[in-house]
Design a protein around this motif. Structure first.
Motif, PDB file in Angstrom:
ATOM      1  N   ARG A  97       0.849  -1.192   0.000  1.00 23.35           N
ATOM      2  CA  ARG A  97       0.000   0.000   0.000  1.00 23.35           C
ATOM      3  C   ARG A  97       0.888   1.247   0.000  1.00 23.35           C
ATOM      4  NH1 ARG A  97      -4.995  -0.120   1.031  1.00 23.35           N
ATOM      5  NH2 ARG A  97      -4.895  -1.897   2.438  1.00 23.35           N
ATOM      6  N   SER A  98       0.532   2.194  -0.874  1.00 25.35           N
ATOM      7  CA  SER A  98       1.287   3.447  -0.959  1.00 25.35           C
ATOM      8  C   SER A  98       0.780   4.452   0.067  1.00 25.35           C
ATOM      9  CB  SER A  98       1.144   4.042  -2.365  1.00 25.35           C
ATOM     10  OG  SER A  98      -0.152   4.603  -2.521  1.00 25.35           O
ATOM     11  N   ARG A  99       1.479   5.559   0.168  1.00 20.01           N
ATOM     12  CA  ARG A  99       1.063   6.638   1.078  1.00 20.01           C
ATOM     13  C   ARG A  99      -0.300   7.181   0.693  1.00 20.01           C
ATOM     14  NH1 ARG A  99       6.833   9.466   0.780  1.00 20.01           N
ATOM     15  NH2 ARG A  99       7.884   8.231   2.357  1.00 20.01           N
ATOM     16  N   ARG A 100      -0.625   7.126  -0.579  1.00 22.29           N
ATOM     17  CA  ARG A 100      -1.916   7.628  -1.062  1.00 22.29           C
ATOM     18  C   ARG A 100      -2.965   6.527  -1.136  1.00 22.29           C
ATOM     19  NH1 ARG A 100      -0.235  11.799  -5.846  1.00 22.29           N
ATOM     20  NH2 ARG A 100       0.879  13.258  -4.508  1.00 22.29           N
ATOM     21  N   ASP A 101      -2.697   5.416  -0.486  1.00 23.07           N
ATOM     22  CA  ASP A 101      -3.655   4.316  -0.345  1.00 23.07           C
ATOM     23  C   ASP A 101      -3.863   3.486  -1.616  1.00 23.07           C
ATOM     24  OD1 ASP A 101      -5.019   3.008   1.704  1.00 23.07           O
ATOM     25  OD2 ASP A 101      -6.944   3.766   1.024  1.00 23.07           O
ATOM     26  N   MET A 102      -2.938   3.586  -2.575  1.00 19.41           N
ATOM     27  CA  MET A 102      -3.011   2.724  -3.750  1.00 19.41           C
ATOM     28  C   MET A 102      -2.494   1.343  -3.347  1.00 19.41           C
ATOM     29  SD  MET A 102      -1.427   3.223  -7.603  1.00 19.41           S
ATOM     30  CE  MET A 102       0.291   3.239  -7.135  1.00 19.41           C
ATOM     31  N   LEU A 103      -3.233   0.310  -3.704  1.00 21.49           N
ATOM     32  CA  LEU A 103      -2.848  -1.063  -3.392  1.00 21.49           C
ATOM     33  C   LEU A 103      -2.255  -1.687  -4.647  1.00 21.49           C
ATOM     34  CD1 LEU A 103      -3.171  -2.925  -0.880  1.00 21.49           C
ATOM     35  CD2 LEU A 103      -5.150  -3.895  -2.038  1.00 21.49           C
ATOM     36  N   ILE A 104      -1.012  -2.169  -4.544  1.00 22.02           N
ATOM     37  CA  ILE A 104      -0.356  -2.773  -5.698  1.00 22.02           C
ATOM     38  C   ILE A 104       0.006  -4.223  -5.396  1.00 22.02           C
ATOM     39  CG2 ILE A 104       0.561  -0.565  -6.494  1.00 22.02           C
ATOM     40  CD1 ILE A 104       3.364  -1.563  -5.550  1.00 22.02           C
ATOM     41  N   GLU A 105       0.171  -4.985  -6.464  1.00 22.59           N
ATOM     42  CA  GLU A 105       0.587  -6.381  -6.340  1.00 22.59           C
ATOM     43  C   GLU A 105       1.817  -6.591  -7.209  1.00 22.59           C
ATOM     44  OE1 GLU A 105      -2.071 -10.134  -6.337  1.00 22.59           O
ATOM     45  OE2 GLU A 105      -1.560  -9.718  -8.440  1.00 22.59           O
ATOM     46  N   ILE A 106       2.826  -7.190  -6.613  1.00 22.45           N
ATOM     47  CA  ILE A 106       4.052  -7.528  -7.329  1.00 22.45           C
ATOM     48  C   ILE A 106       4.054  -9.044  -7.522  1.00 22.45           C
ATOM     49  CG2 ILE A 106       6.572  -7.479  -7.245  1.00 22.45           C
ATOM     50  CD1 ILE A 106       6.041  -4.694  -6.710  1.00 22.45           C
ATOM     51  N   THR A 107       4.207  -9.481  -8.745  1.00 23.47           N
ATOM     52  CA  THR A 107       4.312 -10.908  -9.050  1.00 23.47           C
ATOM     53  C   THR A 107       5.768 -11.215  -9.345  1.00 23.47           C
ATOM     54  OG1 THR A 107       2.081 -10.942  -9.976  1.00 23.47           O
ATOM     55  CG2 THR A 107       3.533 -12.770 -10.572  1.00 23.47           C
ATOM     56  N   THR A 108       6.264 -12.258  -8.681  1.00 23.95           N
ATOM     57  CA  THR A 108       7.647 -12.682  -8.909  1.00 23.95           C
ATOM     58  C   THR A 108       7.657 -14.071  -9.519  1.00 23.95           C
ATOM     59  OG1 THR A 108       7.878 -13.649  -6.700  1.00 23.95           O
ATOM     60  CG2 THR A 108       8.489 -11.322  -6.955  1.00 23.95           C
ATOM     61  N   ILE A 109       8.802 -14.421 -10.029  1.00 22.93           N
ATOM     62  CA  ILE A 109       8.984 -15.724 -10.644  1.00 22.93           C
ATOM     63  C   ILE A 109      10.340 -16.273 -10.213  1.00 22.93           C
ATOM     64  CG2 ILE A 109       9.969 -14.752 -12.751  1.00 22.93           C
ATOM     65  CD1 ILE A 109       8.442 -16.878 -14.315  1.00 22.93           C
ATOM     66  N   GLY A 110      10.391 -17.564  -9.985  1.00 20.98           N
ATOM     67  CA  GLY A 110      11.657 -18.215  -9.664  1.00 20.98           C
ATOM     68  C   GLY A 110      11.763 -18.667  -8.228  1.00 20.98           C
ATOM     69  N   GLU A 111      12.550 -19.706  -8.034  1.00 18.48           N
ATOM     70  CA  GLU A 111      12.806 -20.222  -6.693  1.00 18.48           C
ATOM     71  C   GLU A 111      14.096 -19.611  -6.164  1.00 18.48           C
ATOM     72  OE1 GLU A 111      12.435 -24.435  -6.170  1.00 18.48           O
ATOM     73  OE2 GLU A 111      11.032 -24.573  -7.840  1.00 18.48           O
ATOM     74  N   GLY A 112      14.228 -19.588  -4.845  1.00 21.76           N
ATOM     75  CA  GLY A 112      15.426 -19.003  -4.245  1.00 21.76           C
ATOM     76  C   GLY A 112      15.393 -17.499  -4.384  1.00 21.76           C
ATOM     77  N   ILE A 113      16.149 -16.958  -5.340  1.00 18.98           N
ATOM     78  CA  ILE A 113      16.136 -15.520  -5.587  1.00 18.98           C
ATOM     79  C   ILE A 113      15.049 -15.237  -6.618  1.00 18.98           C
ATOM     80  CG2 ILE A 113      17.429 -13.536  -6.434  1.00 18.98           C
ATOM     81  CD1 ILE A 113      19.957 -14.894  -5.453  1.00 18.98           C
ATOM     82  N   ASN A 114      13.869 -14.844  -6.118  1.00 17.03           N
ATOM     83  CA  ASN A 114      12.770 -14.582  -7.040  1.00 17.03           C
ATOM     84  C   ASN A 114      12.916 -13.190  -7.657  1.00 17.03           C
ATOM     85  OD1 ASN A 114      12.306 -13.867  -4.356  1.00 17.03           O
ATOM     86  ND2 ASN A 114      10.128 -14.157  -4.452  1.00 17.03           N
ATOM     87  N   LYS A 115      12.566 -13.105  -8.921  1.00 18.41           N
ATOM     88  CA  LYS A 115      12.706 -11.877  -9.701  1.00 18.41           C
ATOM     89  C   LYS A 115      11.333 -11.269  -9.967  1.00 18.41           C
ATOM     90  CE  LYS A 115      17.114 -12.784 -10.616  1.00 18.41           C
ATOM     91  NZ  LYS A 115      18.212 -12.008 -10.159  1.00 18.41           N
ATOM     92  N   VAL A 116      11.287  -9.933 -10.009  1.00 15.99           N
ATOM     93  CA  VAL A 116      10.039  -9.238 -10.306  1.00 15.99           C
ATOM     94  C   VAL A 116       9.630  -9.577 -11.734  1.00 15.99           C
ATOM     95  CG1 VAL A 116       8.946  -6.989 -10.589  1.00 15.99           C
ATOM     96  CG2 VAL A 116      10.522  -7.373  -8.689  1.00 15.99           C
ATOM     97  N   HIS A 117       8.385 -10.027 -11.877  1.00 18.20           N
ATOM     98  CA  HIS A 117       7.843 -10.405 -13.184  1.00 18.20           C
ATOM     99  C   HIS A 117       6.805  -9.383 -13.662  1.00 18.20           C
ATOM    100  CE1 HIS A 117       6.534 -12.997 -16.419  1.00 18.20           C
ATOM    101  NE2 HIS A 117       5.287 -12.918 -15.980  1.00 18.20           N
ATOM    102  N   ALA A 118       5.969  -8.884 -12.739  1.00 15.35           N
ATOM    103  CA  ALA A 118       4.913  -7.929 -13.109  1.00 15.35           C
ATOM    104  C   ALA A 118       4.510  -7.097 -11.898  1.00 15.35           C
ATOM    105  CB  ALA A 118       3.702  -8.674 -13.654  1.00 15.35           C
TER     106      ALA A 118
END
Length: 113
Positions: A84-105
């Protein structure tokens, strides 16, 4: 007169566009740990959603990350993390990979401008 009205409308639209909150972005291949530190620095707060998956012992993708809402146990090892941001925007981060997961979206889930 029309010119003054048009100038006022443009000024209001420019101000509204500037006030709109943007989704954070990260270079391709950014580890979730790096993205997480950046989000904290930008003032985002981790959100624990009701009904979120449980992080199982030994799963490095979600250990110590209360913002994890789901993690796949098969396939490409997708995980979703909610912030959640300071302005109340709710975001979702999708990651991919095991161990060190990387930002996908990254996508906005609520209070998107």
């Amino acid at each position: 007169m029309r010119l003054a009205v048009l100038a006022t409308i443009i000024a209001v639209m420019t101000t509204a566009a500037t006030a709109a909150e943007r989704l954070p972005s990260f270079p391709k291949g950014t580890s979730y740990q790096e993205a997480r530190q950046s989000l904290i620095g930008l003032g985002y707060e981790p959100v624990t959603l009701p009904g979120a998956d449980k992080c199982y012992a030994g799963d490095e993708r979600c250990q110590g990350r209360p913002e994890m809402s789901s993690c796949s146990g098969t396939g490409l090892a997708y995980c979703n993390f909610t912030w959640r941001s300071r302005r109340d925007m709710l975001i979702e981060i999708t990651t991919i990979g095991e161990g060190i997961n990387k930002v996908h979206a990254i996508r906005c889930r609520a209070n998107c401008n």
